[in-house]
Design a protein around this motif. Structure first.
Motif, short mmCIF file in Angstrom:
data_model
loop_
_atom_site.label_atom_id
_atom_site.label_comp_id
_atom_site.label_asym_id
_atom_site.label_seq_id
_atom_site.Cartn_x
_atom_site.Cartn_y
_atom_site.Cartn_z
N VAL A 263 13.41 -36.88 62.95
CA VAL A 263 13.46 -38.20 62.35
C VAL A 263 13.02 -38.06 60.89
O VAL A 263 12.01 -37.46 60.59
CB VAL A 263 12.52 -39.17 63.10
CG1 VAL A 263 12.48 -40.52 62.41
CG2 VAL A 263 12.97 -39.31 64.53
N GLY A 264 13.81 -38.58 59.96
CA GLY A 264 13.49 -38.47 58.54
C GLY A 264 14.01 -37.20 57.89
O GLY A 264 13.71 -36.93 56.74
N GLY A 265 14.77 -36.40 58.61
CA GLY A 265 15.36 -35.21 58.02
C GLY A 265 14.86 -33.93 58.66
O GLY A 265 14.07 -33.95 59.61
N PRO A 266 15.30 -32.78 58.14
CA PRO A 266 14.93 -31.50 58.72
C PRO A 266 13.42 -31.27 58.69
O PRO A 266 12.74 -31.69 57.76
CB PRO A 266 15.64 -30.48 57.81
CG PRO A 266 16.71 -31.24 57.13
CD PRO A 266 16.20 -32.64 56.99
N ARG A 267 12.92 -30.60 59.74
CA ARG A 267 11.50 -30.26 59.79
C ARG A 267 11.30 -28.94 60.52
O ARG A 267 12.07 -28.61 61.43
CB ARG A 267 10.71 -31.37 60.47
CG ARG A 267 11.13 -31.56 61.89
CD ARG A 267 10.33 -32.59 62.62
NE ARG A 267 10.81 -32.57 64.00
CZ ARG A 267 10.41 -33.36 64.93
NH1 ARG A 267 9.50 -34.26 64.67
NH2 ARG A 267 10.89 -33.28 66.15
N GLN A 268 10.28 -28.21 60.11
CA GLN A 268 9.95 -26.95 60.75
C GLN A 268 9.40 -27.22 62.15
O GLN A 268 8.74 -28.23 62.38
CB GLN A 268 8.92 -26.17 59.93
CG GLN A 268 9.51 -25.48 58.71
CD GLN A 268 9.89 -26.43 57.60
OE1 GLN A 268 9.54 -27.59 57.61
NE2 GLN A 268 10.60 -25.91 56.61
N ILE B 146 6.13 -14.02 62.67
CA ILE B 146 5.65 -13.42 61.43
C ILE B 146 6.19 -14.18 60.23
O ILE B 146 7.41 -14.30 60.06
CB ILE B 146 6.10 -11.94 61.36
CG1 ILE B 146 5.65 -11.20 62.62
CG2 ILE B 146 5.58 -11.26 60.11
CD1 ILE B 146 6.54 -10.06 63.00
N GLY B 147 5.26 -14.66 59.39
CA GLY B 147 5.66 -15.34 58.16
C GLY B 147 6.54 -16.54 58.42
O GLY B 147 6.42 -17.23 59.42
N GLY B 148 7.42 -16.83 57.48
CA GLY B 148 8.33 -17.96 57.57
C GLY B 148 8.05 -18.98 56.49
O GLY B 148 7.39 -18.70 55.50
N GLN B 149 8.57 -20.17 56.70
CA GLN B 149 8.40 -21.27 55.74
C GLN B 149 7.67 -22.41 56.45
O GLN B 149 8.06 -22.82 57.54
CB GLN B 149 9.76 -21.75 55.25
CG GLN B 149 9.68 -22.82 54.17
CD GLN B 149 11.06 -23.34 53.82
OE1 GLN B 149 11.66 -24.07 54.59
NE2 GLN B 149 11.54 -22.96 52.65
N ASP B 150 6.61 -22.94 55.80
CA ASP B 150 5.84 -24.01 56.42
C ASP B 150 6.45 -25.38 56.14
O ASP B 150 7.52 -25.48 55.54
CB ASP B 150 4.37 -23.96 55.98
CG ASP B 150 4.15 -24.29 54.50
OD1 ASP B 150 5.07 -24.81 53.83
OD2 ASP B 150 3.04 -24.03 54.01
N THR B 151 5.79 -26.43 56.58
CA THR B 151 6.32 -27.79 56.46
C THR B 151 6.36 -28.28 55.01
O THR B 151 7.01 -29.28 54.72
CB THR B 151 5.49 -28.77 57.30
OG1 THR B 151 4.12 -28.67 56.93
CG2 THR B 151 5.63 -28.46 58.78
N ASN B 152 5.68 -27.59 54.10
CA ASN B 152 5.73 -27.93 52.67
C ASN B 152 6.77 -27.12 51.92
O ASN B 152 6.88 -27.20 50.70
CB ASN B 152 4.36 -27.72 52.02
CG ASN B 152 3.32 -28.65 52.59
OD1 ASN B 152 3.57 -29.83 52.80
ND2 ASN B 152 2.14 -28.11 52.88
#
Length: 163
Positions: A39-44, A83-89
């Protein structure tokens, strides 16, 4: 040319995601994290799902502590590693988590020295390797980091090399 064909006869997961990681352990596949259309767009996502190809069913498992997409995953022994990745920010992560299959719980492990997303990971000979990807400044990361499993306390960094 191969005589095998791709089939769509496999049960679909109820979570539509991109930028997730998938690993196999034993007879199961594990789908970890990723980005979903919330809801509100893509999210991790923090989700973990296990696919049983014999029963042709997906099952929800414990969620990771950190929501992440664009992550890498690998298996060492009887544990899965995110391992690693991209957070919600939208920032690259150095964080590593380990999934305990028996307890159905994720635990924080030692972080990498370099935050990275869109990278590769693999295990070999008890070592866990992370290489390449994008760093905090979104420049391509030129290092490979490796760890060897010591105990439940985590990983000990043993080498950092430029490739």
């Amino acid at each position: 040319r191969s005589h095998c064909d791709w089939s769509s006869d496999v049960c679909s997961s109820d979570l539509a995601r991109e930028d997730l990681a998938v690993v196999s352990l034993g007879e199961f596949l594990y789908a970890i994290g990723g980005v979903d259309d919330g809801v509100g767009g893509p999210r991790q996502s923090r989700s973990t799902q296990r696919y049983d190809p014999v029963a042709d069913v997906w099952e929800g498992m414990a969620e990771m502590r950190t929501a992440r997409g664009r992550l890498a995953a690998a298996v060492v022994g009887n544990h899965l590693y995110a391992i690693g990745g991209q957070d919600t920010n939208g920032e690259a992560l150095a964080a590593t988590e380990r999934y305990d299959l028996v307890a159905d719980v994720w635990e924080e492990m030692a972080s990498m020295a370099t935050a990275r997303e869109m990278h590769a990971a693999v295990s070999a000979g008890g070592y866990l390797f992370a290489m390449g990807g994008l760093g905090l400044d979104e420049d391509t990361v030129s290092t490979t980091e490796s760890w060897v499993h010591e105990s439940v306390r985590g990983f000990r960094k043993i080498r950092r090399a430029h490739v």
